[in-house]
Write a protein that holds these residues in place. Structure first.
Motif, mmCIF file in Angstrom:
data_model
loop_
_atom_site.group_PDB
_atom_site.id
_atom_site.type_symbol
_atom_site.label_atom_id
_atom_site.label_comp_id
_atom_site.label_asym_id
_atom_site.label_seq_id
_atom_site.Cartn_x
_atom_site.Cartn_y
_atom_site.Cartn_z
ATOM 1 N N PRO A 33 11.660 -4.412 3.491
ATOM 2 C CA PRO A 33 10.896 -4.967 2.382
ATOM 3 C C PRO A 33 10.750 -3.996 1.218
ATOM 4 O O PRO A 33 10.153 -4.329 0.214
ATOM 5 C CB PRO A 33 9.528 -5.226 3.023
ATOM 6 N N PHE A 34 11.273 -2.780 1.356
ATOM 7 C CA PHE A 34 11.155 -1.778 0.311
ATOM 8 C C PHE A 34 12.333 -1.888 -0.647
ATOM 9 O O PHE A 34 13.298 -2.578 -0.384
ATOM 10 C CB PHE A 34 11.089 -0.376 0.932
ATOM 11 N N GLY A 35 12.298 -1.174 -1.759
ATOM 12 C CA GLY A 35 13.280 -1.210 -2.835
ATOM 13 C C GLY A 35 14.752 -1.167 -2.445
ATOM 14 O O GLY A 35 15.261 -2.065 -1.795
ATOM 15 N N ARG A 36 15.439 -0.123 -2.833
ATOM 16 C CA ARG A 36 16.868 0.005 -2.591
ATOM 17 C C ARG A 36 17.147 0.212 -1.106
ATOM 18 O O ARG A 36 16.421 0.900 -0.420
ATOM 19 C CB ARG A 36 17.429 1.164 -3.394
ATOM 20 N N LYS A 45 4.054 5.662 -5.448
ATOM 21 C CA LYS A 45 4.249 5.598 -6.905
ATOM 22 C C LYS A 45 3.136 6.362 -7.629
ATOM 23 O O LYS A 45 3.402 7.150 -8.533
ATOM 24 C CB LYS A 45 4.276 4.142 -7.369
ATOM 25 N N ALA A 46 1.890 6.152 -7.213
ATOM 26 C CA ALA A 46 0.751 6.799 -7.873
ATOM 27 C C ALA A 46 0.766 8.315 -7.692
ATOM 28 O O ALA A 46 0.312 9.049 -8.560
ATOM 29 C CB ALA A 46 -0.560 6.228 -7.330
ATOM 30 N N PHE A 51 0.829 -1.206 0.000
ATOM 31 C CA PHE A 51 0.000 0.000 0.000
ATOM 32 C C PHE A 51 0.866 1.260 0.000
ATOM 33 O O PHE A 51 0.623 2.191 -0.762
ATOM 34 C CB PHE A 51 -0.947 -0.003 1.206
ATOM 35 N N ILE A 52 1.885 1.282 0.848
ATOM 36 C CA ILE A 52 2.780 2.441 0.919
ATOM 37 C C ILE A 52 3.478 2.654 -0.417
ATOM 38 O O ILE A 52 3.511 3.765 -0.947
ATOM 39 C CB ILE A 52 3.809 2.269 2.057
ATOM 40 N N GLU A 53 4.043 1.580 -0.984
ATOM 41 C CA GLU A 53 4.755 1.695 -2.259
ATOM 42 C C GLU A 53 3.837 2.152 -3.383
ATOM 43 O O GLU A 53 4.187 3.030 -4.163
ATOM 44 C CB GLU A 53 5.413 0.361 -2.619
#
Length: 105
Positions: A85-88, A70-71, A64-66
């Protein structure tokens, strides 16, 4: 203060929701403020956003956060001690009073 009117009663939603709802409500308010301020490169900093969440909720809240960031084209910076658990992922270490930052991925 915020209140929700249900069945003739006014309730503070933050008193009745679990930790996952707190994260979602907090994120929505913070993203709304960033959008309303018309920042050209909005940045959202979240300190331990998954703390105190049930393990089974963490993937859903992370997604949900990601997706929200992004949106809305909001850059996300997450500070955490947990496996990220997030990207970089970047690590910051301090040695002899000097901070060094490097990417772990």
């Amino acid at each position: 203060n915020m209140a929700i009117h249900t069945y003739g009663e006014f309730d503070d939603p933050l008193d009745s929701f679990g930790g996952g709802a707190h994260v979602v409500i907090n994120l929505c308010f913070r993203v709304a403020v960033l959008i309303l301020t018309n920042e050209t490169q909005p940045v959202l900093v979240m300190d331990e956003p998954l703390a105190n969440l049930a393990l089974d909720l963490q993937p859903q809240i992370t997604k949900f956060i990601e997706e929200t960031c992004k949106a809305t084209k909001v850059q996300l910076i997450v500070i955490t001690h947990a496996p990220n658990p997030f990207g970089r992922v970047f690590k910051v270490e301090k040695h002899k009073g000097i901070s060094k930052c490097y990417e772990l991925n």
